[in-house]
Design an enzyme around this catalytic site. Structure first.
Site, short mmCIF file in Angstrom:
data_model
loop_
_atom_site.label_atom_id
_atom_site.label_comp_id
_atom_site.label_asym_id
_atom_site.label_seq_id
_atom_site.Cartn_x
_atom_site.Cartn_y
_atom_site.Cartn_z
CB SER A 1 -0.95 -0.02 1.17
OG SER A 1 -0.28 0.04 2.49
NE ARG B 1 21.66 -11.09 6.53
CZ ARG B 1 19.98 -11.26 6.80
NH1 ARG B 1 19.08 -10.98 5.97
NH2 ARG B 1 19.96 -12.04 7.90
CB ILE C 1 17.89 -7.97 7.43
CG1 ILE C 1 17.03 -7.79 8.43
CG2 ILE C 1 19.26 -7.14 7.69
CD1 ILE C 1 17.38 -8.48 9.86
CG LEU C 2 18.30 -5.14 1.91
CD1 LEU C 2 17.80 -3.86 1.43
CD2 LEU C 2 18.28 -6.34 0.55
CG HIS D 1 10.48 0.74 11.67
ND1 HIS D 1 10.42 -0.46 11.57
CD2 HIS D 1 10.28 0.94 13.13
CE1 HIS D 1 10.51 -1.16 12.41
NE2 HIS D 1 10.20 -0.44 13.30
C1 GRF Z 1 4.03 -0.55 6.65
O1 GRF Z 1 3.32 -0.65 8.09
C2 GRF Z 1 5.41 -0.64 6.91
O2 GRF Z 1 5.89 0.50 7.56
C3 GRF Z 1 6.01 -1.79 7.43
O3 GRF Z 1 5.05 -2.60 6.75
C4 GRF Z 1 3.99 -2.32 6.35
C5 GRF Z 1 3.90 -2.47 4.96
O4 GRF Z 1 2.53 -2.02 4.39
N1 GRF Z 1 7.41 -1.91 7.12
P1 GRF Z 1 2.22 -1.93 2.74
O5 GRF Z 1 3.06 -3.34 2.22
O6 GRF Z 1 3.09 -0.92 2.36
O7 GRF Z 1 0.97 -2.07 2.63
#
Ligand code: GRF
Length: 208
Positions: free
Chosen positions: A13, A65, A92-93, A109
């Site tokens: 999203s 990784r 994690i990269l 985040h």
């Molecule tokens: C979001 O809350 C983002 O902050 C977190 O995972 C969720 C991803 O949502 N890292 P979307 O895939 O962008 O809908």
């Protein structure tokens, strides 16, 4: 025109919000590709329907990784991105990948960093009795969920909130601050000075 590659793992999203604002607000940018680490990532459909190239680099196909990072880099490089946007990208990269793209790698985040890096942020915020929570857009550094903060949003924790309610309230703000931060980047309105991000027009870097 700046070229953006967006990495997702699922719903996407935030990616959708960025794609839509990029077109609506005529950013000097194009989303060149959306790449997922999961075959069924829901966001891939949206991207394809909007004429954006998609690819999948399935992390389960790689023994380490480093091998995954290498395959991911090989998928990204042909798009020659000016900016790589991690939008709900749940891998994690490695340091090598991050260092190679330093200064042109953004993440969102769902917490007010530096509080609650890592998983289950809303659950942990509720358990800690936080009265305010939010989201953070930051440049990616090798340390997980750290790095120069571009923009944050804050929302209240209301009586009766559960994890889901909190996640939804924060997510709605993510869809505002992430496109805003990416727009500033592609318009060259951001500088990093001594580890701090300054918006060159003095724009407010918080959504309250
Ligand atoms: C979001 O809350 C983002 O902050 C977190 O995972 C969720 C991803 O949502 N890292 P979307 O895939 O962008 O809908």
């Amino acid at each position: 025109m700046k070229r953006i590659v967006i990495l997702i793992s699922g719903r996407g999203s935030n990616m959708q919000a960025i794609v839509q604002r990029c077109v609506q607000q005529r950013w000097p940018a194009v989303v060149a590709a959306v790449i997922a680490n999961r075959q069924g990532a829901e966001g891939l459909e949206f991207a394809a329907a909007h004429g954006i190239q998609t690819a999948v680099v399935d992390h389960r196909a790689y023994v380490s990784r480093a091998a995954f990072d290498e395959a991911l880099a090989a998928a990204i490089d042909p798009f020659a991105p000016d900016l790589i946007v991690l939008a709900g990208f749940m891998r994690i990269l490695g340091d090598g990948f991050v260092q190679r793209h330093a200064g042109r790698l953004l993440n969102i985040h769902p917490s007010l960093l530096p509080a609650f890096p890592g998983l289950h942020t809303h659950r942990r915020a509720l358990a800690a009795g936080c009265k305010v929570v939010g989201a953070t857009v930051h440049f990616v550094t090798p340390e997980l969920d750290h790095g120069p903060i571009v923009m944050q949003s804050a929302v209240p924790v209301l009586p009766g909130d559960d994890e889901e309610a909190l996640a939804a309230r924060v997510l709605a703000t993510e869809h505002v601050i992430y496109p805003q931060a990416v727009r500033w980047f592609v318009e060259d309105r951001l500088v990093i000075e001594n580890g701090l991000v300054r918006q060159l027009d003095g724009a407010v870097q918080v959504l309250l």
